[in-house]
Scaffold this active site. Sequence first.
Site, short mmCIF file in Angstrom:
data_model
loop_
_atom_site.label_atom_id
_atom_site.label_comp_id
_atom_site.label_asym_id
_atom_site.label_seq_id
_atom_site.Cartn_x
_atom_site.Cartn_y
_atom_site.Cartn_z
N PRO A 1 4.29 -10.78 8.49
CG PRO A 1 4.85 -11.43 6.28
CD PRO A 1 4.51 -11.81 7.72
N GLY A 2 3.89 -7.22 7.50
CA GLY A 2 2.74 -6.37 6.93
C GLY A 2 3.46 -5.41 6.46
NE ARG A 3 7.41 -0.90 8.57
CZ ARG A 3 7.05 0.19 9.30
NH1 ARG A 3 6.75 1.16 8.56
NH2 ARG A 3 6.90 0.20 10.54
N GLY B 1 7.80 -6.99 11.48
CA GLY B 1 8.80 -5.92 11.75
C GLY B 1 9.90 -5.79 10.67
CE1 TYR C 1 6.17 5.59 12.55
CE2 TYR C 1 4.80 5.86 14.53
CZ TYR C 1 5.23 5.29 13.51
OH TYR C 1 4.31 4.52 12.48
CB CYS D 1 -4.55 24.27 10.97
SG CYS D 1 -4.33 26.16 11.61
CD GLU D 2 -1.42 21.04 14.66
OE1 GLU D 2 -0.19 21.17 15.19
OE2 GLU D 2 -2.45 20.87 15.16
CB SER E 1 7.69 -1.65 13.28
OG SER E 1 6.36 -2.27 13.79
NE ARG F 1 4.95 4.73 9.42
CZ ARG F 1 5.94 4.80 8.72
NH1 ARG F 1 6.43 5.43 7.85
NH2 ARG F 1 7.19 4.22 9.59
#
Length: 423
Positions: A282-284, A246, A325, A352-353, A208, A321
């Site tokens: 196709p998606g993104r 992708g 990554y 809380c991160e 992707s 996201r």
Amino acid sequence: MIENGWPRTAAWIDGELRVGGVGVRELAAEFGTPAYILDEEEFHARCAQWRQALPDGEVHYGGKAFLCPEVVRWLDEAGLCLDVCTGGELAVAVAGGMDPARVVFHGNNKSLAELRRAVSWRVGCVVVDSFAEIERLAALADEAGVRQSVMIRVTPGVEAHTHEFIATGGEDSKFGFSLRAGLAAEAVRLVLAAPSLELSGLHSHIGSQITDLGGFTLAARRMADFLLAAEREHGVTIPKLDLGGGLGIVQRPGDPLPPRPAELVAAVREVLPAHVRLAVEPGRSIAGPTAVALYEVGTVKEIPGVNTYVSVDGGMSDNPRPAMYGAAYTAILASRSSQAPAREVTVVGKHCESGDVLVRDLPLPADVRPGDLLAVPASGAYQRSMASNYNHVTRPPVVAVRDGAARAIVRRETEEDLLRLYA
């Protein structure tokens, strides 16, 4: 019109961002924040771009990018098919009116119940991903007295230049049958030997957010060679090659411009046999640039000489996201103009991160303050679909805008929705 990943109707008018002819202040007042603002015109135009690029092939929208019944209806109107990878996505497809015969069902570990549903609903094609799945699907189709169309997912050994978590075409992948190890050839033999299965094609997907056509063409060449070898060995015709999706998008200024759909199709067709029908997923590249995530600033915390943190009312629950990554985004002050000089800040969420960071090293006006609205482009793919209830935060709505009108196509989740799940 604003460029670099923004929807085509995005415009800066009278000191305010407008999308689909609607100002962000009005949207925030009516629908609250956080919210995903989806440009319906952009979505339709991107569907049309893919359909025009491949009029004699198949365009399957990658439902995992973003899916809801209204989007399914748009896809149906545009003449696109749909790929799903779970029973839940299949249920949404049917709820939106998509004919199951136009659905391709993916997944590396489909349950027996999911496969049974696919067969009973007469899903157009199941992409088989393991030897166990071939055996299960053949038995279910035989039991139902039908012949189920399948594609075989092949890992062609092509390493896409992308993050390791979204690269799927290499040898070491949980997806598909290895070409190099001979597993794909064995899968072809097993499918052809099963009377209740029909081999309609081969499938690959190399990853992707890819902006270089080299990986696609290499995968196409390897897949074409394998397809022809399988045809010679078994004396059959394999009519279709699905090269997956992708294709990348622009997420922030300076990102490389991705190839256009027509360029991708032209490049891979050069290496395909004449009798093979091309399919893509196709998606993104359809959903990603259609939406803007809208947030309200809650606090601005300056640590002299170190950093300035601008905290918004969302975060990793509505966009995991960056934390997962390292996906890089941009944002703008959307609710007003400012003459203040820019300074670099870190836009963070409310969770809380410490890793709850949306945008790093972002130049924003130095007078950004609580109550301001920030807009993040390229938010249409893998945000609402990956959203969670971490810290029991409710998930945002998806608001479609077009010609000055706005409507929620996915409503905001409520605390009552969360509490309803508890015994």
